[in-house]
Design a protein around this motif. Sequence first.
Motif, PDB file in Angstrom:
ATOM      1  N   LYS A   3      33.419  45.266  38.982  1.00 46.02           N
ATOM      2  CA  LYS A   3      32.996  44.192  38.080  1.00 46.02           C
ATOM      3  C   LYS A   3      34.188  43.304  37.751  1.00 46.02           C
ATOM      4  O   LYS A   3      35.227  43.790  37.312  1.00 46.02           O
ATOM      5  CB  LYS A   3      32.397  44.786  36.811  1.00 46.02           C
ATOM      6  CG  LYS A   3      31.631  43.782  35.952  1.00 46.02           C
ATOM      7  CD  LYS A   3      30.858  44.491  34.861  1.00 46.02           C
ATOM      8  CE  LYS A   3      30.019  43.519  34.048  1.00 46.02           C
ATOM      9  NZ  LYS A   3      29.235  44.222  32.995  1.00 46.02           N
ATOM     10  N   VAL A   4      34.014  41.993  37.948  1.00 44.24           N
ATOM     11  CA  VAL A   4      35.101  41.027  37.806  1.00 44.24           C
ATOM     12  C   VAL A   4      34.791  40.036  36.689  1.00 44.24           C
ATOM     13  O   VAL A   4      33.686  39.492  36.618  1.00 44.24           O
ATOM     14  CB  VAL A   4      35.319  40.248  39.125  1.00 44.24           C
ATOM     15  CG1 VAL A   4      36.508  39.304  38.990  1.00 44.24           C
ATOM     16  CG2 VAL A   4      35.511  41.200  40.289  1.00 44.24           C
ATOM     17  N   LEU A   5      35.777  39.795  35.828  1.00 43.78           N
ATOM     18  CA  LEU A   5      35.685  38.724  34.837  1.00 43.78           C
ATOM     19  C   LEU A   5      36.559  37.572  35.306  1.00 43.78           C
ATOM     20  O   LEU A   5      37.755  37.744  35.538  1.00 43.78           O
ATOM     21  CB  LEU A   5      36.159  39.202  33.469  1.00 43.78           C
ATOM     22  CG  LEU A   5      36.321  38.109  32.397  1.00 43.78           C
ATOM     23  CD1 LEU A   5      34.999  37.400  32.126  1.00 43.78           C
ATOM     24  CD2 LEU A   5      36.897  38.691  31.111  1.00 43.78           C
ATOM     25  N   ASP A  47      36.599  45.766  35.906  1.00 43.52           N
ATOM     26  CA  ASP A  47      37.596  46.434  36.740  1.00 43.52           C
ATOM     27  C   ASP A  47      38.817  45.564  36.985  1.00 43.52           C
ATOM     28  O   ASP A  47      39.896  46.066  37.281  1.00 43.52           O
ATOM     29  CB  ASP A  47      36.968  46.820  38.090  1.00 43.52           C
ATOM     30  CG  ASP A  47      35.852  47.836  37.930  1.00 43.52           C
ATOM     31  OD1 ASP A  47      36.156  48.981  37.555  1.00 43.52           O
ATOM     32  OD2 ASP A  47      34.683  47.470  38.164  1.00 43.52           O
ATOM     33  N   ILE A  48      38.642  44.241  36.870  1.00 44.40           N
ATOM     34  CA  ILE A  48      39.759  43.311  37.085  1.00 44.40           C
ATOM     35  C   ILE A  48      39.418  41.975  36.431  1.00 44.40           C
ATOM     36  O   ILE A  48      38.239  41.632  36.286  1.00 44.40           O
ATOM     37  CB  ILE A  48      40.036  43.108  38.594  1.00 44.40           C
ATOM     38  CG1 ILE A  48      41.328  42.300  38.821  1.00 44.40           C
ATOM     39  CG2 ILE A  48      38.857  42.488  39.300  1.00 44.40           C
ATOM     40  CD1 ILE A  48      41.792  42.289  40.274  1.00 44.40           C
ATOM     41  N   VAL A  49      40.460  41.238  36.020  1.00 42.26           N
ATOM     42  CA  VAL A  49      40.286  39.917  35.416  1.00 42.26           C
ATOM     43  C   VAL A  49      41.013  38.879  36.256  1.00 42.26           C
ATOM     44  O   VAL A  49      42.178  39.077  36.625  1.00 42.26           O
ATOM     45  CB  VAL A  49      40.840  39.879  33.973  1.00 42.26           C
ATOM     46  CG1 VAL A  49      40.728  38.470  33.395  1.00 42.26           C
ATOM     47  CG2 VAL A  49      40.109  40.878  33.087  1.00 42.26           C
ATOM     48  N   PRO A  74      43.817  45.558  35.584  1.00 43.43           N
ATOM     49  CA  PRO A  74      44.522  44.617  36.462  1.00 43.43           C
ATOM     50  C   PRO A  74      44.157  43.168  36.147  1.00 43.43           C
ATOM     51  O   PRO A  74      42.986  42.860  35.907  1.00 43.43           O
ATOM     52  CB  PRO A  74      44.037  45.020  37.858  1.00 43.43           C
ATOM     53  CG  PRO A  74      43.617  46.449  37.734  1.00 43.43           C
ATOM     54  CD  PRO A  74      43.052  46.564  36.353  1.00 43.43           C
ATOM     55  N   VAL A  75      45.167  42.288  36.142  1.00 40.67           N
ATOM     56  CA  VAL A  75      44.954  40.869  35.871  1.00 40.67           C
ATOM     57  C   VAL A  75      45.612  40.046  36.976  1.00 40.67           C
ATOM     58  O   VAL A  75      46.810  40.188  37.236  1.00 40.67           O
ATOM     59  CB  VAL A  75      45.533  40.456  34.503  1.00 40.67           C
ATOM     60  CG1 VAL A  75      45.358  38.954  34.299  1.00 40.67           C
ATOM     61  CG2 VAL A  75      44.854  41.235  33.378  1.00 40.67           C
ATOM     62  N   LEU A  76      44.814  39.203  37.627  1.00 47.46           N
ATOM     63  CA  LEU A  76      45.298  38.283  38.654  1.00 47.46           C
ATOM     64  C   LEU A  76      45.324  36.891  38.052  1.00 47.46           C
ATOM     65  O   LEU A  76      44.287  36.347  37.680  1.00 47.46           O
ATOM     66  CB  LEU A  76      44.382  38.326  39.881  1.00 47.46           C
ATOM     67  CG  LEU A  76      44.656  37.320  41.008  1.00 47.46           C
ATOM     68  CD1 LEU A  76      46.050  37.531  41.594  1.00 47.46           C
ATOM     69  CD2 LEU A  76      43.598  37.438  42.096  1.00 47.46           C
ATOM     70  N   MET A  77      46.510  36.305  37.930  1.00 49.82           N
ATOM     71  CA  MET A  77      46.659  34.990  37.327  1.00 49.82           C
ATOM     72  C   MET A  77      46.386  33.894  38.364  1.00 49.82           C
ATOM     73  O   MET A  77      46.785  34.009  39.523  1.00 49.82           O
ATOM     74  CB  MET A  77      48.066  34.804  36.759  1.00 49.82           C
ATOM     75  CG  MET A  77      48.496  35.843  35.736  1.00 49.82           C
ATOM     76  SD  MET A  77      47.459  35.883  34.252  1.00 49.82           S
ATOM     77  CE  MET A  77      47.742  34.236  33.573  1.00 49.82           C
TER      78      MET A  77
END
Length: 222
Positions: A3-5, A47-49, A74-77
């Motif tokens: 699930k991704v935000l 699960d990740i942003v 986990p955060v991907l900018m």
Amino acid sequence: MAKVLVIEDEEGMRDILKTYLEKNNFDVLFAEDGNAGIDMFKNNSFDIVLLDVMLPDISGWNILKTIRESSKIPVLMITARGEEYDKLLGFDLGADDYVVKPFSPREVIARIKAILSRANCTESNNVISFSGITIDIDSRNVKVDGKKIELTPKEFDLLSLLAKNMGKVVTREKCLNIVWGYEFFGDLRTVDTHIKQLREKLGEKRDIIKTVWGYGYKLGCD
């Protein structure tokens, strides 16, 4: 299904990410600004942003700080700027990775999969214990006399580096290069600041971190 935000204010970018994320079997929720993103994060499990730096109401950096106050997700900018300062700031605040606009959607998918793969890799039992301190490398948890303490990502990485070099002096330059993950040309006092914070959180165990004046730090009971 992960699930991704996605917190992104550009409609066109949201449409592109929606197409590729759903095509790769991700469950996606979107927020059009920072406040909506924070509310969505607090009220759902992800699960990740994917977090845009430039938002109309709150900067992505401030949102990242808010996320890191309660979560290690986990955060991907996503940023339109590629200057060294942005990279340093993002990693220092706890970002796991970043992409610079314009980017290939396939690159974003590849980075998400790589981040999730690292986050879910918990097969080994890599635990370091000494003087009442336990560092679980896989879960990134630290306990002092059996009580869990909360560390920022950089504080954890710094403590782990010192623990893996128990009794050996680690220079501040080496700390910067290894913990920050690249050659760092900034102020060496960055390490001193993190060491100070680490000592405060270790409480009665603070003296386990020794200062070797003019050189660096080491872990030890001597």
